[in-house]
Design a protein around this motif. Structure first.
Motif, short mmCIF file in Angstrom:
data_model
loop_
_atom_site.label_atom_id
_atom_site.label_comp_id
_atom_site.label_asym_id
_atom_site.label_seq_id
_atom_site.Cartn_x
_atom_site.Cartn_y
_atom_site.Cartn_z
N GLY A 44 -1.90 -0.34 6.53
CA GLY A 44 -1.29 -1.66 6.36
C GLY A 44 0.11 -1.63 5.80
N ARG A 45 0.67 -0.44 5.59
CA ARG A 45 1.99 -0.34 4.94
C ARG A 45 3.09 -0.99 5.78
NH1 ARG A 45 4.69 1.87 0.27
NH2 ARG A 45 6.89 1.89 0.84
N ALA A 46 3.12 -0.74 7.07
CA ALA A 46 4.20 -1.26 7.92
C ALA A 46 4.22 -2.78 7.91
CB ALA A 46 4.04 -0.74 9.35
N ALA A 47 3.04 -3.42 8.02
CA ALA A 47 2.97 -4.87 8.02
C ALA A 47 3.40 -5.44 6.68
CB ALA A 47 1.56 -5.33 8.37
N ALA A 48 3.00 -4.77 5.59
CA ALA A 48 3.37 -5.23 4.26
C ALA A 48 4.89 -5.14 4.05
CB ALA A 48 2.64 -4.41 3.20
N GLU A 49 5.48 -4.03 4.46
CA GLU A 49 6.94 -3.88 4.35
C GLU A 49 7.66 -4.97 5.15
OE1 GLU A 49 8.90 -0.24 5.13
OE2 GLU A 49 7.65 0.94 3.77
N LYS A 50 7.15 -5.27 6.33
CA LYS A 50 7.80 -6.26 7.19
C LYS A 50 7.81 -7.62 6.52
CE LYS A 50 8.05 -7.25 12.13
NZ LYS A 50 7.39 -7.08 13.45
N ARG A 51 6.70 -8.00 5.90
CA ARG A 51 6.64 -9.29 5.22
C ARG A 51 7.56 -9.32 4.01
NH1 ARG A 51 0.19 -11.10 5.33
NH2 ARG A 51 0.31 -12.10 7.38
N LEU A 52 7.54 -8.26 3.23
CA LEU A 52 8.38 -8.22 2.04
C LEU A 52 9.85 -8.20 2.43
CD1 LEU A 52 8.45 -8.18 -1.00
CD2 LEU A 52 8.05 -5.72 -0.95
N ASN A 53 10.19 -7.46 3.47
CA ASN A 53 11.58 -7.39 3.92
C ASN A 53 12.09 -8.74 4.41
OD1 ASN A 53 11.79 -4.70 3.30
ND2 ASN A 53 11.34 -3.99 5.37
N ALA A 54 11.22 -9.53 5.03
CA ALA A 54 11.64 -10.86 5.49
C ALA A 54 12.10 -11.72 4.31
CB ALA A 54 10.49 -11.54 6.23
N LEU A 55 11.41 -11.62 3.20
CA LEU A 55 11.81 -12.35 2.00
C LEU A 55 13.08 -11.76 1.39
CD1 LEU A 55 11.27 -14.43 -0.25
CD2 LEU A 55 9.73 -12.76 -1.30
N LEU A 56 13.13 -10.44 1.28
CA LEU A 56 14.30 -9.79 0.67
C LEU A 56 15.56 -10.05 1.48
CD1 LEU A 56 12.70 -6.36 -0.35
CD2 LEU A 56 13.16 -8.33 -1.81
N PRO A 113 0.83 -1.22 0.00
CA PRO A 113 0.00 0.00 0.00
C PRO A 113 0.86 1.26 0.00
CG PRO A 113 -0.62 -1.53 1.77
CD PRO A 113 0.70 -1.97 1.25
N ALA A 114 0.21 2.40 -0.13
CA ALA A 114 0.88 3.69 -0.08
C ALA A 114 1.49 3.91 1.31
CB ALA A 114 -0.12 4.81 -0.40
N PRO A 115 2.53 4.74 1.42
CA PRO A 115 3.21 4.94 2.72
C PRO A 115 2.28 5.36 3.85
CG PRO A 115 4.52 5.88 0.95
CD PRO A 115 3.21 5.45 0.33
N GLU A 116 1.24 6.11 3.55
CA GLU A 116 0.33 6.57 4.60
C GLU A 116 -0.75 5.56 4.97
OE1 GLU A 116 -1.23 7.98 0.59
OE2 GLU A 116 0.72 7.86 1.62
N HIS A 117 -0.82 4.46 4.26
CA HIS A 117 -1.85 3.45 4.50
C HIS A 117 -1.57 2.71 5.81
CE1 HIS A 117 -4.30 -0.18 3.87
NE2 HIS A 117 -4.95 0.51 2.96
#
Length: 412
Positions: free
Chosen positions: A114-126, A108-112
């Motif tokens: 759900g953004r923090a949770a989405a980044e956390k999941r993607l970062n775990a893979l990266l 999602p957009a930075p202000e959304h």
């Protein structure tokens, strides 16, 4: 004389009884094979065949789909298995992430909220992919396009930019949400062709393109590279014994809303069977039966069926499936973070409802082997449940003949 209303009542009661009996039978059958690996009878001697350890392995390709719900605390067993594969493979390898990289709706957009949770999941893979010295290729899936909603293109571009910033060595293909195909030479004689299958089923804005041109380009690439071993990757499967292929559990007939949310246990017996029937015959946007998906699948298969010996790999359904059709090999490797029901039998050679991914191993003698990799609770590789030589031709069990009532291989 029996009234019409009485006859109608008896008819409904009979239909209800027949449906109940069918559901009970299906439920008992599913309990016997769910979460157990299924291998078609012709391949039941797969354990007797393996690559020659003396032959040099040229390249490996990990095909990992739907990792968008991995654990973010470092304990995810699938990510640990991927780390093990990367360490074993080294630079002569490629990891292909087959889409649905962030659940539930991409990045999602930075202000959304759900953004923090989405980044956390993607970062775990990266973070797991970052030290890998081989190739890393990302595809997008319907969830990365905000579950195919009209604003999905914005989500796709946002995720692509984020991955390029956080992991510059990775490639996000096709670039900018275009349909493709994109060719990537992985090793001498090993070619990856990437398609953005979501482009054909997406609602709302998307990059402009002729809907038929990508298939003509794919045909040209396949013809020009007949001398190579080819993997075609897209998010959407072309064969499936699971949800998006119109296969449902008995539970989903009684609790149909669980197909949308796993905890939506609202009992709708009999009426609930209409939803699986609808998705099988008409389809939601992400189902094979949906007109856009059906048209894309038909055109793609028309091209692929003319070129035997290739591999088509997809995610989307949350399980592991292998089909051999028209001399080529079709994989569903969408068990990167979730698992879901898959029906045994039919056209499938192998299916398993278990977390894991497929690996393609390419050897100097021209052989290509399909390996099935699944983690235990700690992320260590479990004993292999299926492997198959795909090229120069599958290894299958010899046909059985009957001698004095005993089945023996035909060549004996």
């Amino acid at each position: 004389m029996t009234s019409p209303s009485t006859l109608f009542f008896y008819l409904l009661a009979g239909l209800a009884a027949a449906l109940t009996a069918w559901l009970l039978g299906r439920y008992r059958q599913e309990r016997q094979y769910r979460r157990r690996p299924y291998v078609a009878p012709a391949h039941n001697d797969w354990q007797l065949h393996q690559p020659d350890p003396a032959v040099l392995r040229l390249h490996r390709v990990a095909l990992l789909g739907d990792p968008g719900a991995v654990a973010t605390d470092g304990t995810d067993n699938l990510l640990r298995l991927l780390q093990h594969w990367q360490q074993e493979t080294g630079p002569a390898g490629t990891v292909v992430i087959l889409g649905d990289n962030v659940y539930p709706t991409g990045l999602p957009a930075p202000e959304h909220a759900g953004r923090a949770a989405a980044e956390k999941r993607l970062n775990a893979l990266l973070d797991v992919l970052r030290p890998f010295p081989g190739n890393v290729v990302f595809l997008s899936g319907n969830h990365d396009w905000n579950k195919g909603r009209p604003d999905g293109y914005e989500y796709l571009l946002r995720q692509e930019a984020y991955i390029r910033e956080q992991l510059p060595t990775a490639q996000y293909l096709p670039v900018g949400g275009t349909p493709g195909p994109v060719a990537l030479q992985l090793a001498d004689g090993v070619l990856l062709l990437v398609l953005n299958t979501q482009w054909w089923v997406q609602q709302g804005p998307r990059p402009a393109s002729d809907t038929k041109a990508p298939f003509r380009q794919l045909e040209q690439l396949l013809t020009q590279n007949q001398h190579q071993r080819i993997v075609v990757a897209g998010h959407h499967p072309l064969y499936s014994n699971a949800l998006h292929g119109g296969k449902f559990t008995a539970k989903q007939h009684v609790f149909p809303l669980t197909t949308v949310h796993k905890r939506a246990y609202v009992p709708l017996p009999f009426i609930g069977s209409l939803l699986p029937l609808y998705r099988k015959l008409v389809g939601a946007a992400e189902d094979m039966a949906h007109p856009r998906y059906r048209k894309m699948r038909r055109r793609l298969l028309r091209v692929l069926h003319q070129h035997p010996h290739l591999v088509y790999a997809a995610g989307h359904d949350h399980n592991l499936q292998y089909f051999e059709q028209h001399g080529s090999h079709y994989l569903v490797s969408g068990a990167g973070s979730k698992t879901a029901f898959v029906q045994k039998g039919g056209q499938a050679t192998f299916v398993h409802e278990h977390k894991g991914f497929f690996s393609l191993d390419y050897y100097a003698n021209g052989e290509t082997w399909l390996r099935t990799l699944e983690p235990d609770a700690a992320g260590a590789p479990l004993p292999e449940v299926f492997r198959q030589r795909l090229y120069p031709g599958p290894v299958v069990a010899a046909p059985l003949v009957r001698t004095l009532g005993v089945a023996v291989p035909a060549e004996l």
